[in-house]
Design an enzyme around this catalytic site. Structure first.
Site, PDB file in Angstrom:
ATOM      1  N   CYS A 185     -50.639   6.591 -12.196  1.00 45.71           N
ATOM      2  CA  CYS A 185     -49.290   6.799 -11.668  1.00 45.71           C
ATOM      3  C   CYS A 185     -49.104   8.196 -11.102  1.00 45.71           C
ATOM      4  O   CYS A 185     -48.121   8.460 -10.403  1.00 45.71           O
ATOM      5  CB  CYS A 185     -48.250   6.530 -12.754  1.00 45.71           C
ATOM      6  SG  CYS A 185     -47.953   4.760 -12.996  1.00 45.71           S
TER       7      CYS A 185
ATOM      8  N   LYS B  86     -48.724   8.240  -7.318  1.00 49.01           N
ATOM      9  CA  LYS B  86     -47.552   7.707  -6.626  1.00 49.01           C
ATOM     10  C   LYS B  86     -46.942   8.772  -5.716  1.00 49.01           C
ATOM     11  O   LYS B  86     -47.023   9.969  -5.996  1.00 49.01           O
ATOM     12  CB  LYS B  86     -46.498   7.251  -7.641  1.00 49.01           C
ATOM     13  CG  LYS B  86     -46.914   6.049  -8.468  1.00 49.01           C
ATOM     14  CD  LYS B  86     -45.858   5.668  -9.488  1.00 49.01           C
ATOM     15  CE  LYS B  86     -44.634   5.067  -8.826  1.00 49.01           C
ATOM     16  NZ  LYS B  86     -43.682   4.521  -9.820  1.00 49.01           N
TER      17      LYS B  86
ATOM     18  N   ASP C 135     -36.253  -1.731 -12.705  1.00 42.09           N
ATOM     19  CA  ASP C 135     -37.690  -1.865 -12.909  1.00 42.09           C
ATOM     20  C   ASP C 135     -38.276  -3.026 -12.119  1.00 42.09           C
ATOM     21  O   ASP C 135     -39.475  -3.049 -11.829  1.00 42.09           O
ATOM     22  CB  ASP C 135     -37.997  -2.059 -14.399  1.00 42.09           C
ATOM     23  CG  ASP C 135     -37.754  -0.777 -15.196  1.00 42.09           C
ATOM     24  OD1 ASP C 135     -37.878   0.311 -14.597  1.00 42.09           O
ATOM     25  OD2 ASP C 135     -37.445  -0.869 -16.389  1.00 42.09           O
TER      26      ASP C 135
ATOM     27  N   ASP D 249     -50.099 -10.338   1.529  1.00 41.06           N
ATOM     28  CA  ASP D 249     -51.080  -9.816   2.485  1.00 41.06           C
ATOM     29  C   ASP D 249     -51.043  -8.300   2.428  1.00 41.06           C
ATOM     30  O   ASP D 249     -49.982  -7.693   2.210  1.00 41.06           O
ATOM     31  CB  ASP D 249     -50.766 -10.280   3.913  1.00 41.06           C
ATOM     32  CG  ASP D 249     -51.385 -11.620   4.233  1.00 41.06           C
ATOM     33  OD1 ASP D 249     -52.628 -11.700   4.240  1.00 41.06           O
ATOM     34  OD2 ASP D 249     -50.637 -12.589   4.467  1.00 41.06           O
TER      35      ASP D 249
ATOM     36  N   GLY E  29     -40.782  -2.275  -4.069  1.00 35.07           N
ATOM     37  CA  GLY E  29     -42.157  -2.025  -3.671  1.00 35.07           C
ATOM     38  C   GLY E  29     -42.757  -0.857  -4.413  1.00 35.07           C
ATOM     39  O   GLY E  29     -42.169  -0.309  -5.366  1.00 35.07           O
TER      40      GLY E  29
END
Length: 763
Positions: free
Chosen positions: A422, A425, A455, A472, A545
């Protein structure tokens, strides 16, 4: 596209693809500046070289011989190419405002957009005359003029307004070409008559008397009616009026005068001269904003007024590149002084030219051959692009870019060893700023989404509906994050539309190369702007996302769709296994994206081929899916990585049928057949070729020029569907009316035979 070797620290934006900027791109290609990213914003992919335009009009050169491929050149220089048009500048935010995309940030900017015809100064000229400037738009008008001449029986009168070298040279080139076009059609070239109008007392006023006298003799010998010291004041259909009140008949009117700066420049705070050109100083910077440079015809260099001639734009390439490099690295800029005299080689229509410099006047066929040699050599620098060697030190070369204290801290962070997990990110503040201006479409089923982040998203499934899920994800293959975002969203939605479903929600996952926060933020913003435009148009709500750092730009979506739960409903799912013998196979888009972008990466694809491929990939399949269903389609799939053959096999096997494909009927993207013939194939092609065992007698077709395209992987490809044969023609007509111009009937479904291979080919 090539992934960046180190974080981007500074942006230089080049607005316009004029002669000066192609020189800048070439010089940065030869010696890249670490940490500096170039972006070229230009409406046209192919920019004409003004020195060869008369030769093109006269028929001595082809289109590609006189045009520089900006997309290829930008790729060669490691620059981003944004095909759009600048319409303004936000000086405070340092952003270029564009006509049809998000604004583009700059640290330094240069403008090289040429001049714009001010035909509005003369009544009717904008409606009835053909302006030569800007020259990148002239080709379409010239081709239309040729077609009109072909369809116009009898006498044709052509008037050219403008008595400088450009007007005279263009008139003679048109006369030479049109006379030969008439002769080739068995018509009398004397059907043509030409007249030239100028408000100046002399033709070619900036050239010496010997040059002027020579052209006066040439014009007289060729029957051109010359009107000097008289101004055109009004233009109507098939005639123009001069200041003495006389009306002159003219079937075609070509305007080679009254050019100035683009109107949008007036709404910036840039200093402009009386004609609207940008005033610049000795370093080519604008005095009103030292972060903005200008060159070529759009610039007026204070203290050094010069004729608007291509030679000056070409000569400014090196000093502009050097000063942009100096500005971005914090070094002193170098003054530039243009030459007082220059060599002009003026053609006379045929392979003959006149050399003019100061009091020099030389003429002959040999001058034309000299000019041809010079021009071809110039174009070769930009169109014959060898592989570039990595600059000394490669990625380890330290950046000389000058940053302030805060930016130095950010740069150190960007260059440091990066965390995984993480820790990789993208920062929350960066992400929130990048997405702040986006407004994804709202759906009542979304209970928790981007409007109230949590969340996870919470989405209700409406009664009587089933969920359709697809995902995809792929890395970027072009340097424009906005266009890439549109294509990635279209690609992901294709599976939903192929099933006949309605797109409901999407969740994004993206990786972005490390860099300064501002650069990462803008990349995410540009990419998601493009994606959300496509999702919104499909009625698909972006609900969340994940964005992280990675070696290169990549984007994907998990998409949810809705479809009727009743299996007997006419709006149930369109599965791959629904093909029936006797049906027609319809393909809604052309194929060839795999080979074209493999060629683009090698600088072996023409820019216009890539433009057409991108336009196809940006076209949604939503309306096509609805149209296919309305015309009785019982099976459908979208073409993606497995290529046409791979996806067709996925349809024939569960349906227990065979299929016949007509190679001659396959719709192809422009250039795909050429790149395949050159042996340029996608890296996925070898895996797809293994499916050739599904083809009956593949050895027979191995040498067919279209055979390799059966295996070409597609990105955001079209839909392949089985439609009742009796409704196929109506379906094709409806698809084409919806904008799927290359939709085609590519084959038919047949009953299974005794052979094990289900796919049969024909030509």
């Amino acid at each position: 596209m090539q992934p960046p070797q180190q974080p981007v620290l500074r942006d230089i934006v080049l607005v316009g693809g004029g002669h000066t900027h192609v020189g800048v791109l070439k010089r940065f290609a030869m010696n890249p500046e670490p940490g500096v990213r170039l972006t070229l914003i230009c409406r046209d992919t192919h920019t004409p070289y003004s020195g060869m335009l008369p030769g093109y009009i006269a028929g001595h050169y082809s289109y590609d011989e006189v045009h520089i491929d900006l997309r290829r050149l930008a790729e060669h220089a490691g620059a981003r190419f944004f095909r759009d048009e600048a319409v303004g500048i936000d000086h405070e935010a340092r952003r270029v405002l564009c006509r049809s995309r998000p604004s583009v940030p700059y640290d330094w900017m240069s403008i090289n957009i040429g001049s714009t015809p001010h035909v509005e100064a003369v009544s009717g000229a904008g409606e009835h005359a053909i302006p030569v400037k800007p020259i990148h738009r002239f080709n379409d008008r010239w081709q239309s003029l040729l077609h009109r001449l072909e369809a116009h029986p009898g006498r044709t009168r052509v008037a050219v307004v403008g008595g400088g070298a450009g007007g005279v040279e263009l008139l003679l080139a048109m006369q030479y070409r049109l006379s030969r076009e008439l002769t080739a059609r068995g018509r009398d070239p004397d059907e043509l008559s030409f007249s030239l109008f100028t408000r100046g007392e002399k033709l070619l006023a900036t050239h010496n008397p010997r040059v002027r006298a020579r052209f006066q003799r040439i014009l007289a010998r060729r029957g051109v009616e010359v009107h000097t010291a008289i101004e055109v004041v009004d233009v109507e259909a098939q005639r123009l009026q001069t200041a003495d009140g006389t009306w002159h008949p003219a079937d075609e009117i070509v305007w080679v005068t009254n050019a100035g700066g683009a109107p949008w420049l007036r709404d910036t705070r840039l200093s402009l001269d009386d004609a609207g050109f940008i005033e610049v100083g000795d370093t080519l910077q604008t005095p009103s904003d030292p972060r903005i440079f200008a060159a070529g015809d759009i610039a007026h260099q204070l203290g050094f007024p010069r004729e608007k001639a291509g030679v000056f734009a070409v000569r400014q390439g090196r000093p502009l590149a050097d000063n942009l490099r100096a500005a971005v690295t914090g070094r002193p800029l170098t003054p530039y002084r243009p030459q007082a005299k220059w060599l002009a080689l003026i053609t006379t229509g045929g392979p003959h030219a006149v050399a003019s410099r100061g009091w020099l006047c030389l003429a002959g066929d040999w001058v034309w051959r000299w000019k041809d040699w010079i021009d071809r050599g110039f174009m070769a620098k930009f169109n014959d692009l060898p592989a570039m060697e990595e600059p000394s030190g490669g990625a380890a070369k330290s950046s000389r870019v000058v940053l302030n204290e805060e930016e130095n801290t950010q740069a150190a962070s960007a260059l440091a060893m990066r965390c995984g997990g993480c820790g990789a990110k993208v920062g929350a503040s960066v992400l929130s700023r990048a997405l702040a201006t986006l407004d994804p479409v709202a759906r009542e089923e979304v209970k928790v989404g981007l409007h109230a982040p949590d969340d996870a998203a919470v989405v209700r499934v409406p009664p009587g509906k089933d969920m359709v899920h697809s995902i995809d994800f792929f890395r970027a293959f072009i340097d424009d994050p906005y266009v890439f975002g549109k294509i990635a969203a279209n690609h992901a939605l294709g599976d939903i539309f192929a099933m006949g479903a309605e797109a409901q929600t999407a969740t994004a996952v993206a990786t972005v190369p490390q860099g300064l926060e501002a650069k990462v933020e803008d990349t995410v913003h540009q990419m998601m702007c493009g994606a959300v435009e496509v999702l919104d148009a499909a009625g698909c709500a972006l609900v969340g996302g994940h964005t992280g750092e990675g070696g290169e730009l990549a984007l994907g979506f998990a998409v949810n769709g809705l479809i009727d739960a009743d299996p007997d409903s006419d709006s149930g799912p369109l599965t791959k296994g629904g093909l029936r013998p006797g049906q027609a196979l319809i393909l809604t888009k052309p194929i060839g994206t795999g080979t074209l972008f493999a060629a683009h990466a090698r600088l072996q694809a023409r820019g216009r081929w890539i433009d057409a491929a991108l336009a196809s990939m940006c076209q949604s399949s939503r309306q096509a899916a609805d149209c296919l269903r309305e015309h009785g389609a019982t099976a459908c799939t979208d073409l993606t990585g497995f290529g046409l053959l791979g996806h067709l096999v996925e349809m024939t096997r569960p349906a227990g049928v065979d299929a016949e494909i007509d190679l001659a009927a396959l719709p192809l993207l422009e250039g795909a057949e050429e790149t395949v013939a050159a042996g340029i194939l996608s890296s996925l092609q070898p895996a797809n070729v293994r499916l050739r065992r599904a083809i009956h007698d593949p050895a027979r077709w191995h040498g067919h020029p279209r055979y390799p395209l059966l295996f070409d992987p597609q990105t955001a490809g079209g839909l392949l569907a089985g439609v009742p044969a009796e409704r196929a023609e109506d379906c094709l007509a409806a698809l084409q009316a919806l904008g799927y111009a290359q939709a085609a009937l590519v084959g038919r479904v047949i009953a299974p035979g005794e052979a094990l291979e289900p796919i049969h080919l024909k030509d």
